[in-house]
Scaffold this active site. Structure first.
Site, PDB file in Angstrom:
ATOM      1  N   CYS A 125       0.814  -1.571  -0.115  1.00 41.58           N
ATOM      2  CA  CYS A 125      -0.208   0.036  -0.281  1.00 41.58           C
ATOM      3  C   CYS A 125       0.468   1.344  -0.530  1.00 41.58           C
ATOM      4  CB  CYS A 125      -0.890  -0.180   1.306  1.00 41.58           C
ATOM      5  SG  CYS A 125      -2.082  -1.540   1.844  1.00 41.58           S
ATOM      6  N   HIS A 269      -3.082   6.760   2.314  1.00 40.05           N
ATOM      7  CA  HIS A 269      -3.900   5.477   1.586  1.00 40.05           C
ATOM      8  C   HIS A 269      -5.192   4.979   2.036  1.00 40.05           C
ATOM      9  CE1 HIS A 269      -3.934   1.358   1.091  1.00 40.05           C
ATOM     10  NE2 HIS A 269      -4.363   1.190   2.134  1.00 40.05           N
ATOM     11  N   ASN A 300     -10.541  -1.251  -0.777  1.00 35.96           N
ATOM     12  CA  ASN A 300      -9.222  -1.317  -0.183  1.00 35.96           C
ATOM     13  C   ASN A 300      -8.213  -1.276  -1.102  1.00 35.96           C
ATOM     14  OD1 ASN A 300      -6.258  -0.915   0.689  1.00 35.96           O
ATOM     15  ND2 ASN A 300      -6.713  -1.510   2.997  1.00 35.96           N
TER      16      ASN A 300
END
Lengths: 344, 80
Positions: A125, A269, A300
């Protein structure tokens, strides 16, 4: 005695900035109601724990390469450059399941970037921030004039749809940015790092070789061979992501000489809305700063989440070209990367 | 060293601020999850706030043992 010959130095642009950003969101929408076919939960539980109402999952045609080409084409068009001017293609992903060759070479070729160097990086990420740091160095170091950084994931391929703690979190998509020369500083120092002592906190359930060579050891004797999936220790990740990452975000602000009230956007993020909300508190971010909340409809998407959220904020008018944005990526490794950037 | 009453009232303030539970409902025998509706992520927020307020370290491995308010109060008194 002859003088030692000297190497002619490579020189690049004095400054760099992001010239264009683009995203690709898969066609198929998976609402929470569909996830409830696989796990014992409720729409309300998923919303309160994650802020997610729906996510996009890629179909068979929406490959890592295809999504990347779509996103990067938009970013190159926005940058107003020709694909041949791209001197580097960096693809950040953890879900391109064919290891060799790097998917970046096919993407560079399909984009029309000629023989530009192209390679994949694995920084989960934080992948977009890692790619941005490399691209900034390449542009200023003179090894490329323009670099395309792509974050792309098909996390649905690595999701155990029956795991109650992760089935609702992950999504698919691609986001890309073009980094190139600038007359003024457009990318602050990237504050990045890793913590291998917490490598187990977010990880794949088993290595591919173990999963397939010794399936009984992974799945239990006589059980069906399952693909490895992503798992995480929620509470540990939450604590690190909120309080440690708020410190990293502050360091990025300090390194850039920018204060939080000067920001036009905060684009963390998109891991979990609860992390975003707690990070805003820990960072003491002024209420006037717009915050990316793309996760609600995207889930996500790991390396893709920051450029996707950036594109959405620019399209919706929440943030505008020339605004300063604080970005921070963090995830499996553990790894992180934060920076202040000027929005394209 | 803080008394049980001091730690309890401090913890009640924290739970009130983070989870919106009335401070007077935060009693020693109450379970964080079952009685006070403090979910696992809010629990981490409570723990971090308690660490700061009482100058104590509460590792992740320990958090799962803190089922009731009394468990947390006792841990804080024993380790601060």
């Amino acid at each position: 005695m002859t003088a030692q010959p000297t190497i002619k130095p490579s020189t690049g642009a004095q400054f760099s900035r992001i010239h264009g950003v683009g995203g690709y969101r898969p066609v198929r929408v998976i609402p929470n109601s569909e996830v409830l076919n696989w796990i014992e939960s409720s729409d309300e539980w998923i919303r309160t724990r994650s802020g997610i109402t729906e996510r996009r999952w890629a179909g068979p045609e929406e490959t890592v390469a295809e999504m990347s080409v779509q996103a990067a084409s938009k970013a190159i068009a926005m940058a107003g450059i020709a694909p041949e001017q791209v001197g580097g293609v960096i693809v950040a992903t953890v879900s391109h399941l064919k290891q060799t060759p790097a998917i970046a070479t096919e993407i560079a070729q399909r984009l029309g970037c000629g023989t530009a160097p192209a390679f994949d990086i694995s920084a989960a990420c934080a992948g977009f921030g890692y790619g941005l740091s490399l691209a900034d160095g390449m542009v200023r170091g003179g090894s490329a004039e323009y670099v395309v950084v792509i974050g792309v994931e098909r996390l649905s391929d690595l999701t155990d749809i029956h795991d109650r703690s992760t089935a609702f979190i992950f999504g698919d998509g691609a986001g890309a940015a073009v980094v190139g020369p600038s007359d003024t500083p457009g990318i602050g120092k990237v504050v990045w790092g890793s913590d291998g002592s917490q490598a187990d906190v977010i990880s794949q359930t088993a290595a591919w070789d173990t999963a397939f060579a010794k399936p009984d050891a992974v799945n239990g004797a006589g059980e069906e061979t399952k693909w490895p999936a992503l798992r995480m220790e929620g509470q540990t990740v939450f604590r690190w992501a909120v309080w440690d990452m708020a410190k990293a975000a502050q360091q990025a602000l300090d390194a850039a000489g920018i204060t939080a009230d000067q920001l036009g956007a905060f684009i963390p993020h998109q891991a979990n809305m609860r992390i975003i909300d707690a990070m805003i508190k820990a960072l003491k971010l002024p209420e006037s700063v717009p915050v990316a909340r793309d996760i609600a409809e995207t889930g996500n998407t790991s390396a893709a989440s920051i450029p996707l959220a950036m594109e959405r904020m620019l399209q919706s008018g929440e943030a505008k070209s020339g605004d300063l944005a604080l970005i921070i990526g963090f995830g499996a490794g553990l790894v992180y990367a934060a920076a202040v950037v000027t929005l394209p | 060293m803080a008394t049980q009453d001091e730690v309890l009232s401090g913890l009640a303030e924290i739970v009130n601020e983070i989870a919106g539970i009335p401070a007077e409902d935060v009693e020693l025998d109450k379970s964080f999850t079952d009685d006070l509706d403090v979910d696992s992520l809010s629990m981490v927020e409570v723990v971090v706030a308690a660490e700061e307020r009482f100058d104590v370290k509460i590792p992740d491995d320990e958090v799962k043992n803190l089922k009731t308010v009394g468990d947390a109060v006792n841990y804080i008194i024993a380790n601060s």
